[in-house]
Design a protein around this motif. Sequence first.
Motif, PDB file in Angstrom:
ATOM      1  N   LYS A  65       0.824  -1.209   0.000  1.00 52.60           N
ATOM      2  CA  LYS A  65       0.000   0.000   0.000  1.00 52.60           C
ATOM      3  C   LYS A  65       0.860   1.261   0.000  1.00 52.60           C
ATOM      4  N   ARG A  66       1.940   1.258   0.789  1.00 50.27           N
ATOM      5  CA  ARG A  66       2.823   2.426   0.825  1.00 50.27           C
ATOM      6  C   ARG A  66       3.482   2.678  -0.530  1.00 50.27           C
ATOM      7  N   GLN A  67       3.755   1.609  -1.255  1.00 52.57           N
ATOM      8  CA  GLN A  67       4.399   1.738  -2.563  1.00 52.57           C
ATOM      9  C   GLN A  67       3.389   1.920  -3.696  1.00 52.57           C
ATOM     10  N   GLY A  68       2.122   1.909  -3.367  1.00 50.68           N
ATOM     11  CA  GLY A  68       1.081   2.085  -4.394  1.00 50.68           C
ATOM     12  C   GLY A  68       1.014   0.931  -5.364  1.00 50.68           C
ATOM     13  N   ILE A  69       1.303  -0.271  -4.885  1.00 52.30           N
ATOM     14  CA  ILE A  69       1.265  -1.456  -5.748  1.00 52.30           C
ATOM     15  C   ILE A  69      -0.105  -2.103  -5.641  1.00 52.30           C
ATOM     16  N   TYR A  70      -0.874  -1.950  -6.715  1.00 53.04           N
ATOM     17  CA  TYR A  70      -2.208  -2.525  -6.831  1.00 53.04           C
ATOM     18  C   TYR A  70      -2.371  -3.083  -8.239  1.00 53.04           C
ATOM     19  N   PRO A  71      -3.262  -4.043  -8.433  1.00 56.38           N
ATOM     20  CA  PRO A  71      -3.500  -4.543  -9.786  1.00 56.38           C
ATOM     21  C   PRO A  71      -4.077  -3.443 -10.667  1.00 56.38           C
ATOM     22  N   SER A  72      -3.547  -3.332 -11.900  1.00 57.79           N
ATOM     23  CA  SER A  72      -4.026  -2.255 -12.765  1.00 57.79           C
ATOM     24  C   SER A  72      -4.239  -2.685 -14.210  1.00 57.79           C
ATOM     25  N   THR A  73      -3.391  -3.551 -14.751  1.00 56.48           N
ATOM     26  CA  THR A  73      -3.521  -3.913 -16.170  1.00 56.48           C
ATOM     27  C   THR A  73      -3.958  -5.376 -16.306  1.00 56.48           C
ATOM     28  N   THR A  74      -3.004  -6.294 -16.292  1.00 56.38           N
ATOM     29  CA  THR A  74      -3.364  -7.716 -16.429  1.00 56.38           C
ATOM     30  C   THR A  74      -3.855  -8.319 -15.120  1.00 56.38           C
ATOM     31  N   LYS A  75      -3.509  -7.666 -14.010  1.00 51.81           N
ATOM     32  CA  LYS A  75      -3.914  -8.130 -12.670  1.00 51.81           C
ATOM     33  C   LYS A  75      -3.304  -9.481 -12.290  1.00 51.81           C
ATOM     34  N   ILE A  76      -2.183  -9.834 -12.927  1.00 50.71           N
ATOM     35  CA  ILE A  76      -1.498 -11.092 -12.642  1.00 50.71           C
ATOM     36  C   ILE A  76      -0.173 -10.805 -11.938  1.00 50.71           C
ATOM     37  N   ALA A  77       0.074 -11.520 -10.846  1.00 56.92           N
ATOM     38  CA  ALA A  77       1.355 -11.443 -10.129  1.00 56.92           C
ATOM     39  C   ALA A  77       1.946 -12.838 -10.030  1.00 56.92           C
ATOM     40  N   ILE A  78       3.250 -12.940 -10.244  1.00 52.00           N
ATOM     41  CA  ILE A  78       3.953 -14.208 -10.077  1.00 52.00           C
ATOM     42  C   ILE A  78       4.843 -14.093  -8.848  1.00 52.00           C
ATOM     43  N   ASP A  79       4.615 -14.969  -7.873  1.00 52.96           N
ATOM     44  CA  ASP A  79       5.368 -14.974  -6.626  1.00 52.96           C
ATOM     45  C   ASP A  79       6.392 -16.098  -6.693  1.00 52.96           C
ATOM     46  N   LEU A  80       7.662 -15.741  -6.949  1.00 55.05           N
ATOM     47  CA  LEU A  80       8.730 -16.727  -7.069  1.00 55.05           C
ATOM     48  C   LEU A  80       9.297 -17.050  -5.694  1.00 55.05           C
ATOM     49  N   GLY A  81       9.301 -18.335  -5.344  1.00 55.26           N
ATOM     50  CA  GLY A  81       9.705 -18.727  -3.995  1.00 55.26           C
ATOM     51  C   GLY A  81       8.625 -18.363  -3.000  1.00 55.26           C
ATOM     52  N   ALA A  82       7.400 -18.737  -3.311  1.00 59.54           N
ATOM     53  CA  ALA A  82       6.229 -18.278  -2.554  1.00 59.54           C
ATOM     54  C   ALA A  82       6.166 -18.833  -1.138  1.00 59.54           C
ATOM     55  N   GLY A  83       6.851 -19.949  -0.879  1.00 63.39           N
ATOM     56  CA  GLY A  83       6.813 -20.520   0.459  1.00 63.39           C
ATOM     57  C   GLY A  83       5.405 -20.859   0.897  1.00 63.39           C
ATOM     58  N   HIS A  84       5.039 -20.472   2.121  1.00 64.86           N
ATOM     59  CA  HIS A  84       3.701 -20.784   2.629  1.00 64.86           C
ATOM     60  C   HIS A  84       2.735 -19.610   2.476  1.00 64.86           C
ATOM     61  N   GLY A  85       3.155 -18.565   1.728  1.00 63.13           N
ATOM     62  CA  GLY A  85       2.168 -17.577   1.301  1.00 63.13           C
ATOM     63  C   GLY A  85       2.224 -16.213   1.927  1.00 63.13           C
ATOM     64  N   LEU A  86       3.344 -15.830   2.546  1.00 68.16           N
ATOM     65  CA  LEU A  86       3.400 -14.533   3.221  1.00 68.16           C
ATOM     66  C   LEU A  86       3.218 -13.367   2.262  1.00 68.16           C
ATOM     67  N   GLN A  87       3.608 -13.533   0.997  1.00 71.22           N
ATOM     68  CA  GLN A  87       3.377 -12.496  -0.009  1.00 71.22           C
ATOM     69  C   GLN A  87       2.132 -12.803  -0.843  1.00 71.22           C
ATOM     70  N   THR A  88       1.900 -14.081  -1.101  1.00 71.63           N
ATOM     71  CA  THR A  88       0.782 -14.483  -1.954  1.00 71.63           C
ATOM     72  C   THR A  88      -0.557 -14.023  -1.388  1.00 71.63           C
ATOM     73  N   VAL A  89      -0.750 -14.206  -0.097  1.00 74.42           N
ATOM     74  CA  VAL A  89      -2.050 -13.860   0.508  1.00 74.42           C
ATOM     75  C   VAL A  89      -2.354 -12.370   0.395  1.00 74.42           C
ATOM     76  N   PRO A  90      -1.462 -11.464   0.803  1.00 68.33           N
ATOM     77  CA  PRO A  90      -1.790 -10.037   0.665  1.00 68.33           C
ATOM     78  C   PRO A  90      -1.933  -9.603  -0.790  1.00 68.33           C
ATOM     79  N   LEU A  91      -1.166 -10.185  -1.695  1.00 68.56           N
ATOM     80  CA  LEU A  91      -1.332  -9.840  -3.117  1.00 68.56           C
ATOM     81  C   LEU A  91      -2.727 -10.207  -3.596  1.00 68.56           C
ATOM     82  N   SER A  92      -3.176 -11.392  -3.228  1.00 67.64           N
ATOM     83  CA  SER A  92      -4.516 -11.815  -3.618  1.00 67.64           C
ATOM     84  C   SER A  92      -5.582 -10.974  -2.936  1.00 67.64           C
ATOM     85  N   THR A  93      -5.326 -10.588  -1.702  1.00 67.91           N
ATOM     86  CA  THR A  93      -6.283  -9.785  -0.944  1.00 67.91           C
ATOM     87  C   THR A  93      -6.579  -8.457  -1.625  1.00 67.91           C
ATOM     88  N   ILE A  94      -5.552  -7.852  -2.265  1.00 65.01           N
ATOM     89  CA  ILE A  94      -5.762  -6.549  -2.913  1.00 65.01           C
ATOM     90  C   ILE A  94      -6.179  -6.679  -4.377  1.00 65.01           C
TER      91      ILE A  94
END
Length: 241
Positions: free
Chosen positions: A34-63
């Motif tokens: 949110k501080r960096q203004g990163i939100y889905p805008s065009t394709t709305k697809i994010a690739i999480d490399l080395g996603a582990g158990h989801g610490l980045q995946t969950v908030p990305l999906s949430t927004i």
Amino acid sequence: MTAKEHYANHLGNFYSWMTGDFDTKQNEFLDFLKRQGIYPSTTKIAIDLGAGHGLQTVPLSTIGFKVVAVDFNQQLLDELKGNTKGLSVDVINEDIRRVSQFGHYQPELILCCGDTLAHLESKGEVEQLIKDISATLVKGGKVLLSFRDYSEPLTGNNRFIPVKSDDTRVLTCILDYEENSVTVTDLLHEKTATGWLQKVSAYKKVRLTTTFVTQLLEANSLRIECNVAVNRLITIVAKKD
């Protein structure tokens, strides 16, 4: 031992414990987005490399992103599946070095966090990954990286880093520096019914520096928008021109 073997035989068994409370950590990352203004805008697809158990995946999906979560450790991916129930996430067991094969998703965001970048086998592989990330991103897309800066070697007793402990586990990390790599030894003491049990495993990380990574990004048409330290990790956001 390779990073994949280290995770499969040792670190994957206590990785989620080591990283701390899941909700707290994923909320910290959500705040950063949110501080960096990163939100889905065009394709709305994010690739999480080395996603582990989801610490980045969950908030990305949430927004609002549809997330392609990539990792080579099935144990962590199984945890991720539990953490992302009901969310728009594709879970893929794959080597992050094969990011080019996900080009058909047309990602507007690719991230590689938690020092995963250093899990590659050489600086040459890091160079190739950054090149492939740039080629895979759509124009105007962004890359988000976090990694440890290993430019200043730790010596003597400073090589022994207390990571986490509670009543049943004590984790200590030992670092041994070489010219282009760092040998990481994860020393775990775990309490059992018959006493304390020691478990040890070691693997090599690429010895990354902030200068090296930023130069790679800029050389691959990725313009740096943010370069800050977050929880002792260098965190960089760069945009594909």
